[in-house]
Design an enzyme around this catalytic site. Structure first.
Site, mmCIF file in Angstrom:
data_model
loop_
_atom_site.group_PDB
_atom_site.id
_atom_site.type_symbol
_atom_site.label_atom_id
_atom_site.label_comp_id
_atom_site.label_asym_id
_atom_site.label_seq_id
_atom_site.Cartn_x
_atom_site.Cartn_y
_atom_site.Cartn_z
ATOM 1 N N ASN A 287 6.376 10.838 6.163
ATOM 2 C CA ASN A 287 5.245 11.631 6.652
ATOM 3 C C ASN A 287 4.025 10.745 6.937
ATOM 4 O O ASN A 287 2.909 11.236 7.085
ATOM 5 C CB ASN A 287 4.879 12.725 5.639
ATOM 6 C CG ASN A 287 4.453 12.138 4.290
ATOM 7 O OD1 ASN A 287 4.524 10.931 4.093
ATOM 8 N ND2 ASN A 287 4.007 12.993 3.389
ATOM 9 N N GLU B 68 -1.157 10.251 0.628
ATOM 10 C CA GLU B 68 -0.506 11.316 1.386
ATOM 11 C C GLU B 68 -1.359 11.737 2.593
ATOM 12 O O GLU B 68 -2.549 11.402 2.657
ATOM 13 C CB GLU B 68 -0.299 12.524 0.460
ATOM 14 C CG GLU B 68 0.692 12.268 -0.675
ATOM 15 C CD GLU B 68 2.146 12.351 -0.219
ATOM 16 O OE1 GLU B 68 2.459 12.018 0.936
ATOM 17 O OE2 GLU B 68 2.983 12.762 -1.049
ATOM 18 N N HIS C 213 2.854 8.393 4.853
ATOM 19 C CA HIS C 213 2.097 7.939 3.677
ATOM 20 C C HIS C 213 2.260 6.437 3.476
ATOM 21 O O HIS C 213 3.246 5.828 3.868
ATOM 22 C CB HIS C 213 2.428 8.747 2.415
ATOM 23 C CG HIS C 213 3.767 8.541 1.802
ATOM 24 N ND1 HIS C 213 4.509 9.569 1.269
ATOM 25 C CD2 HIS C 213 4.506 7.426 1.601
ATOM 26 C CE1 HIS C 213 5.633 9.082 0.762
ATOM 27 N NE2 HIS C 213 5.654 7.793 0.959
HETATM 28 C C1 GLP Z 1 7.939 6.068 -1.239
HETATM 29 C C2 GLP Z 1 6.943 5.089 -1.907
HETATM 30 C C3 GLP Z 1 6.305 4.188 -0.894
HETATM 31 C C4 GLP Z 1 7.387 3.728 0.055
HETATM 32 C C5 GLP Z 1 7.768 4.900 0.937
HETATM 33 C C6 GLP Z 1 8.950 4.667 1.872
HETATM 34 O O1 GLP Z 1 7.704 7.368 -1.630
HETATM 35 N N1 GLP Z 1 5.922 5.748 -2.681
HETATM 36 O O2 GLP Z 1 5.656 3.101 -1.541
HETATM 37 O O3 GLP Z 1 6.943 2.672 0.840
HETATM 38 O O4 GLP Z 1 7.938 6.087 0.182
HETATM 39 O O5 GLP Z 1 10.159 4.676 1.168
HETATM 40 P P1 GLP Z 1 11.555 4.246 1.826
HETATM 41 O O6 GLP Z 1 11.454 2.792 2.082
HETATM 42 O O7 GLP Z 1 12.597 4.569 0.804
HETATM 43 O O8 GLP Z 1 11.679 5.030 3.076
#
Ligand code: GLP
Length: 246
Positions: A136, A143, A138
């Protein structure tokens, strides 16, 4: 911003590890902030291998946690610190005293956030920030709706983040409801930033991050203004954005 499009996730991971190693060779006392999540796993594996081969040492580096769940015990299996420790910290030579971990069990969120911000200030700021991109938009746990000037703080996870985090922990009910994250203000002051984006499930958010307006409804758009930003994206996530440097 420098954009690197790689043919696949493996190449993304190799490139990311290579850039981190180069950075540490140039600045051995770097203050590192490294995202968790699935995206950097390949990079961590390569960094550990490079360390084992004697190609890089993290002995003089410091490491500050980017984000974690909050209101969970330090031993909780879902601790993002434990994730980072298993994949990276415990397998390389960063001294324990050089690590700044969130106290996810703190009963005083404000004081805990202030402590971590002060620790970063005492270290002289963030030298190398490695980020993943939330589905999303973030960054860490900043967020949608996060102020670009936001400080380090405790937040309530959005429904979208709970849903995407469920892939790590089993089901949505298993995902903690609160997070603690470095704020966008402190992230935007990093001297070097590396953003890793992989997989076709990220194409749309990657596109909005760099081709749409800068808006806090997609926190990652703040990166359009980031100094010394390198983005490594695999072909699947890049969609129709081709290689270019700017
Ligand atoms: C998570 C973490 C982030 C991370 C993001 C992407 O919730 N809080 O620090 O960079 O979401 O995660 P992924 O690499 O598994 O897509």
């Amino acid at each position: 911003m420098k954009l690197i499009v790689t043919k696949d996730y493996e190449a993304l991971s190799t490139r990311a590890a290579g850039l981190v190693i180069e950075h540490i060779q140039q600045y051995p006392s770097s203050v590192l902030v490294l995202a968790t999540g699935n995206t950097p796993l390949g990079m961590f594996a390569r960094l550990v291998n490079a360390y084992r081969r004697g190609e890089v040492s993290f002995h003089n580096c410091s490491l500050v946690e980017l984000d974690d769940y909050f209101n969970i015990s330090l031993d909780d299996r879902r601790s993002l610190y434990k994730w980072l420790a298993a994949e990276f910290i415990n397998q390389v030579d960063i001294p324990a005293e050089n690590i700044v971990r969130f106290n996810t069990a703190s009963t005083d969120a404000k004081e805990e956030c202030a402590r971590v911000e002060q620790a970063i200030a005492n270290l002289g700021g963030i030298d190398l920030l490695v980020l993943g991109l939330g589905p999303n938009g973030h960054l860490g746990f900043n967020e949608p709706g996060s102020d670009f000037e936001s400080a380090t703080r405790v937040i309530t996870l959005s429904a979208a983040s709970i849903k995407s985090s469920a892939q790590y922990w089993g089901k949505e009910e298993d995902v903690p409801r609160q997070g603690i994250t470095l704020g966008l203000k402190i992230l935007s002051a990093a001297r070097h930033t590396l953003l890793l984006v992989g997989g076709k499930q990220k194409t749309q958010i990657f596109n909005s991050t760099f081709q749409g307006p800068v808006t806090n409804s997609i926190p990652a758009t703040i990166l359009q203004q980031q100094q010394n930003l390198t983005v490594i994206v695999d072909k699947a996530a890049a969609g129709n954005i081709s290689t270019r440097s700017a």
